[in-house]
Design a protein around this motif. Structure first.
Motif, PDB file in Angstrom:
ATOM      1  N   PHE A  24       0.852  -1.202   0.000  1.00 39.77           N
ATOM      2  CA  PHE A  24       0.000   0.000   0.000  1.00 39.77           C
ATOM      3  C   PHE A  24       0.880   1.241   0.000  1.00 39.77           C
ATOM      4  CE2 PHE A  24      -2.669   2.591   3.256  1.00 39.77           C
ATOM      5  CZ  PHE A  24      -3.264   3.335   2.256  1.00 39.77           C
ATOM      6  N   GLU A  26       0.338   5.465   0.067  1.00 42.81           N
ATOM      7  CA  GLU A  26      -0.619   6.570   0.165  1.00 42.81           C
ATOM      8  C   GLU A  26       0.115   7.890  -0.027  1.00 42.81           C
ATOM      9  OE1 GLU A  26      -2.871   6.409   3.778  1.00 42.81           O
ATOM     10  OE2 GLU A  26      -3.906   8.312   3.406  1.00 42.81           O
ATOM     11  N   LEU A  28       1.004  10.420   1.636  1.00 44.66           N
ATOM     12  CA  LEU A  28       1.063  10.648   3.082  1.00 44.66           C
ATOM     13  C   LEU A  28       2.536  10.798   3.463  1.00 44.66           C
ATOM     14  CD1 LEU A  28      -0.466   8.098   5.697  1.00 44.66           C
ATOM     15  CD2 LEU A  28       1.090   9.947   6.220  1.00 44.66           C
ATOM     16  N   GLY A  70      -6.218   4.815   1.589  1.00 41.92           N
ATOM     17  CA  GLY A  70      -5.934   5.596   2.773  1.00 41.92           C
ATOM     18  C   GLY A  70      -6.884   6.801   2.930  1.00 41.92           C
ATOM     19  N   ASN A  71      -6.755   7.399   4.095  1.00 41.96           N
ATOM     20  CA  ASN A  71      -7.566   8.560   4.435  1.00 41.96           C
ATOM     21  C   ASN A  71      -7.452   9.653   3.372  1.00 41.96           C
ATOM     22  OD1 ASN A  71      -8.216   7.222   6.797  1.00 41.96           O
ATOM     23  ND2 ASN A  71      -6.738   8.334   8.058  1.00 41.96           N
ATOM     24  N   TRP A  96      -4.235  14.601   6.508  1.00 42.81           N
ATOM     25  CA  TRP A  96      -2.961  14.648   7.231  1.00 42.81           C
ATOM     26  C   TRP A  96      -2.476  16.082   7.445  1.00 42.81           C
ATOM     27  CZ3 TRP A  96      -2.452  10.154   9.370  1.00 42.81           C
ATOM     28  CH2 TRP A  96      -3.002   9.038   8.719  1.00 42.81           C
ATOM     29  N   ASN A 171     -12.494   4.334   1.450  1.00 43.25           N
ATOM     30  CA  ASN A 171     -11.561   3.889   2.490  1.00 43.25           C
ATOM     31  C   ASN A 171     -12.132   4.163   3.874  1.00 43.25           C
ATOM     32  OD1 ASN A 171      -8.730   3.207   3.529  1.00 43.25           O
ATOM     33  ND2 ASN A 171      -9.053   5.264   4.375  1.00 43.25           N
ATOM     34  N   GLU A 172     -12.123   3.154   4.721  1.00 45.71           N
ATOM     35  CA  GLU A 172     -12.508   3.307   6.143  1.00 45.71           C
ATOM     36  C   GLU A 172     -13.708   4.239   6.326  1.00 45.71           C
ATOM     37  OE1 GLU A 172      -9.066   4.240   8.582  1.00 45.71           O
ATOM     38  OE2 GLU A 172      -8.270   2.213   8.344  1.00 45.71           O
ATOM     39  N   HIS A 241      -9.138  -3.712   8.250  1.00 47.78           N
ATOM     40  CA  HIS A 241      -7.851  -3.101   8.625  1.00 47.78           C
ATOM     41  C   HIS A 241      -7.550  -3.418  10.082  1.00 47.78           C
ATOM     42  CE1 HIS A 241      -8.376   0.334   5.413  1.00 47.78           C
ATOM     43  NE2 HIS A 241      -8.304  -0.856   4.875  1.00 47.78           N
ATOM     44  N   TYR A 243      -4.144  -2.482  12.975  1.00 43.55           N
ATOM     45  CA  TYR A 243      -2.769  -2.103  13.319  1.00 43.55           C
ATOM     46  C   TYR A 243      -2.441  -2.642  14.701  1.00 43.55           C
ATOM     47  CZ  TYR A 243      -2.786   0.840   9.185  1.00 43.55           C
ATOM     48  OH  TYR A 243      -2.830   1.282   7.877  1.00 43.55           O
ATOM     49  N   GLU A 291      -5.144  -3.164   4.876  1.00 46.68           N
ATOM     50  CA  GLU A 291      -4.200  -2.385   5.704  1.00 46.68           C
ATOM     51  C   GLU A 291      -3.890  -3.195   6.953  1.00 46.68           C
ATOM     52  OE1 GLU A 291      -4.862   1.761   6.592  1.00 46.68           O
ATOM     53  OE2 GLU A 291      -5.855   2.069   4.656  1.00 46.68           O
ATOM     54  N   TRP A 295       1.941  -0.347  14.152  1.00 47.77           N
ATOM     55  CA  TRP A 295       1.907   1.122  14.072  1.00 47.77           C
ATOM     56  C   TRP A 295       1.693   1.665  15.486  1.00 47.77           C
ATOM     57  CZ3 TRP A 295      -2.622   4.326  11.457  1.00 47.77           C
ATOM     58  CH2 TRP A 295      -2.338   5.696  11.568  1.00 47.77           C
ATOM     59  N   LEU A 318       4.510   9.407  10.421  1.00 43.39           N
ATOM     60  CA  LEU A 318       4.312   7.953  10.571  1.00 43.39           C
ATOM     61  C   LEU A 318       5.587   7.170  10.222  1.00 43.39           C
ATOM     62  CD1 LEU A 318       1.268   8.936  10.461  1.00 43.39           C
ATOM     63  CD2 LEU A 318       0.775   6.856   9.236  1.00 43.39           C
ATOM     64  N   ALA A 350       0.647  -2.063   5.310  1.00 44.23           N
ATOM     65  CA  ALA A 350       0.520  -0.601   5.271  1.00 44.23           C
ATOM     66  C   ALA A 350       1.672  -0.037   6.097  1.00 44.23           C
ATOM     67  CB  ALA A 350      -0.822  -0.183   5.848  1.00 44.23           C
ATOM     68  N   GLN A 351       2.542   0.605   5.388  1.00 42.82           N
ATOM     69  CA  GLN A 351       2.551   0.852   3.964  1.00 42.82           C
ATOM     70  C   GLN A 351       3.855   0.329   3.382  1.00 42.82           C
ATOM     71  OE1 GLN A 351       1.130   4.787   3.003  1.00 42.82           O
ATOM     72  NE2 GLN A 351      -0.465   4.716   4.549  1.00 42.82           N
ATOM     73  N   ILE A 356       5.148   4.001   8.024  1.00 43.48           N
ATOM     74  CA  ILE A 356       4.948   2.671   8.630  1.00 43.48           C
ATOM     75  C   ILE A 356       5.288   1.582   7.592  1.00 43.48           C
ATOM     76  CG2 ILE A 356       3.477   3.067  10.642  1.00 43.48           C
ATOM     77  CD1 ILE A 356       1.002   2.818   8.887  1.00 43.48           C
TER      78      ILE A 356
HETATM   79  O1  AHR Z   1      -2.060   3.757   6.886  1.00 42.78           O
HETATM   80  C1  AHR Z   1      -2.310   4.914   7.601  1.00 42.78           C
HETATM   81  C2  AHR Z   1      -3.797   5.212   7.724  1.00 42.78           C
HETATM   82  O2  AHR Z   1      -4.395   4.255   8.530  1.00 42.78           O
HETATM   83  C3  AHR Z   1      -4.608   5.174   6.453  1.00 42.78           C
HETATM   84  O3  AHR Z   1      -4.583   6.371   5.758  1.00 42.78           O
HETATM   85  C4  AHR Z   1      -5.993   4.909   6.960  1.00 42.78           C
HETATM   86  O4  AHR Z   1      -6.774   4.201   6.028  1.00 42.78           O
HETATM   87  C5  AHR Z   1      -5.781   4.152   8.251  1.00 42.78           C
HETATM   88  O5  AHR Z   1      -6.490   4.699   9.292  1.00 42.78           O
END
Ligand code: AHR
Length: 502
Positions: A24, A26, A28, A70-71, A96, A171-172, A241, A243, A291, A295, A318, A350-351, A356
């Motif tokens: 993944f 993003e 970011l 991703g966000n 972000w 996403n999410e 997802h 983490y 994801e 993290w 991150l 991710a990622q 991360i």
């Molecule tokens: O991977 C970091 C973030 O984690 C992503 O943007 C989001 O989808 C999740 O909350």
């Protein structure tokens, strides 16, 4: 401590989809800018993509890469990233609190993906936008020509369509933090209508609908039931997802977390079955775990810094530096996916770069492998084939997460073509060596064995720019005993092993 593992040729879980080893990227932090893309870098191609990073990604052999979020995707206008770079707008990224120059868009990412030997898994924005922007994006990417969007792609320098099969519908969307967050019913309706429109364009697309952001979400698992109720006949995968964190520095608890992952997968599998039965459907929906990773190392300080900054472009964000303990965790997560590969067909770490990530870069400088690169690479290379239903007999410990956590976490894969059986094993005991007896039934006589070990005496050991090989796999000799259909291997306390038998 002793452990016995039996693999039988007739007891398998099923064929592993190679996309279990997906990744993944993003928009970011430094994932894209100074991660994969850095014009002027000594290794950069004329298109600005860093060859040193491409090389590390190629070595990982990740079959798919999810993009662009991703966000980030939930407030992204994909059209900002096409056409002459000088004319592309700088936008504020609300996810972000950064600035997005749009120097990299779909054309640049597609070129990079091809060079890196990975296929694109693209996400559409169902947060701030909807069906119309999604269908236009798919037409731009996949239609050969003769329509407004496909001709624009041709004008922008790409004659052939990219023919991307795998698309994420947002996403999410269950997360209140998401731009354009929706209730399950609202999202389910929008996702279904979007899926129908995309299928009207191409019925062969593989579509991923959003499941829960993690299993502690207050809406989990009702979210999955409601969303699947709306979308079941139109989609192929539901995304999950998760983490992994160890804020309290309790290794035993940390390494028990994959038990929670296993329950999460099992529960969502149950919801899928429930909706399938309720709808009297013949369709199979599977899980895209798109994801997952450790993290927590920088998470709290990042959240503080983000609040204070003034929309920087590609800041450090991150950038968790992983340690040896995280190798054990990533090994157990991958084992869980292999054991659940009948349900989990796609999984994306991710990622991929800087954020991360298993790969780190220094602007203008080198690129190196984080500790977690290694178990991922071993699984990606050798964890392809048939997942085996192993019989495992070993001692367990009790944790808050799960009543019984086996000290040996193990998965097995048979590559029938090459004739290898591969076992990935994590010793979750911190003090004791484990004598593992591996019996293989109906696979023929064992002729060869290889043992690859990742071990460090310091759980906090890291790989850095100046010491990039502090934690890495080593071939071990002399610890294995071999009989006709049985091998004995000793694995040290807190260690990761890959044992291959032919
Ligand atoms: O991977 C970091 C973030 O984690 C992503 O943007 C989001 O989808 C999740 O909350």
């Amino acid at each position: 401590m002793d452990a016995r593992v039996t693999a039988h040729a007739h007891y398998s879980i099923g064929e592993i989809d190679k996309r279990l080893y997906g990744s993944f990227l993003e928009h970011l932090g430094r994932a894209v800018y100074t991660g994969i893309y850095e014009p002027g870098h000594p290794s950069a191609h004329p298109n600005g993509m860093r060859q040193d990073v491409i090389e590390l990604v190629r070595q990982l052999d990740t079959p798919i890469c999810r993009y662009p979020g991703g966000n980030f995707v939930s407030a992204y206008n994909w059209e900002d990233g096409i056409g002459p770079k000088a004319e592309r707008p700088t936008r504020l990224d609300l996810a972000w609190r950064t600035s997005e120059s749009n120097e990299v868009g779909i054309h640049e990412f597609a070129e990079w993906a091809e060079a890196a030997g990975t296929e694109m898994m693209l996400a559409v924005n169902l947060g701030s936008r909807g069906l119309d922007a999604a269908r236009n994006f798919v037409e731009y990417v996949n239609h050969p020509g003769g329509s407004y969007w496909s001709d624009l792609r041709r004008k922008n320098g790409r004659a052939e369509p990219w023919d991307v099969k795998l698309w994420c519908l947002g996403n999410e969307m269950d997360g209140p933090w998401q731009v354009g967050h929706k209730s399950a019913a609202e999202y389910g309706h929008l996702a279904n209508e979007t899926a129908k429109a995309l299928r009207a364009f191409d019925d062969k697309l593989e579509l991923v609908v959003c499941g829960s952001s993690h299993s502690e979400m207050p809406t989990y698992p009702q979210w999955e039931a409601t969303v699947l109720e709306e979308t079941y006949e139109q989609i192929d995968y539901i995304s999950l997802h998760m983490y992994f964190e160890n804020y309290e520095k309790k290794t035993a608890e940390y390494l028990a977390l994959p038990q929670k992952l296993d329950r999460y997968i099992g529960t969502v599998g149950g919801v899928i079955d429930f909706i399938k039965a309720k709808k009297r459907s013949k369709r199979d929906v599977k899980i895209s775990f798109d994801e997952w990773n450790v993290w927590y190392h920088e998470r709290k300080s990042d959240a503080r810094r983000m609040k204070e900054w003034d929309w920087p472009h590609a800041p450090v964000l991150l950038e968790d530096i992983y340690n040896f303990e995280d190798v054990l965790q990533v090994g157990c997560i991958l084992n869980t996916f292999i054991r659940r590969s009948d349900l989990v067909r796609i999984a994306c770490i991710a990622q991929l770069v800087n954020v991360i990530a298993p790969i780190m870069t220094e602007p203008g400088g080198g690129a190196w492998r984080q500790t977690i690169y290694h178990p991922l690479q071993l699984a990606s290379h050798y964890g392809r084939g048939t997942a085996l239903n192993l019989d495992v007999d070993c001692q367990s410990y009790t944790s808050d997460i799960a009543g019984s956590v086996p000290y040996l976490d193990v998965s097995g894969v048979h590559d029938a073509e090459a004739g290898w059986l591969t076992f990935f094993a994590v010793n979750r005991h911190g003090q004791e060596h484990m004598d593992v007896e591996l019996s293989v039934e109906r696979f023929g006589t064992i002729k060869a064995i290889e043992h690859t070990l990742i071990k460090h005496d310091d759980l906090e050991a890291r790989n850095t720019k100046d010491n990039p090989e502090n934690v890495k796999p080593q071939q071990v000799g002399g610890t294995a005993s071999l009989e006709q259909n049985r091998v004995g291997v000793t694995v040290p306390p807190y260690s990761y092993s890959m044992i291959r038998i032919k």
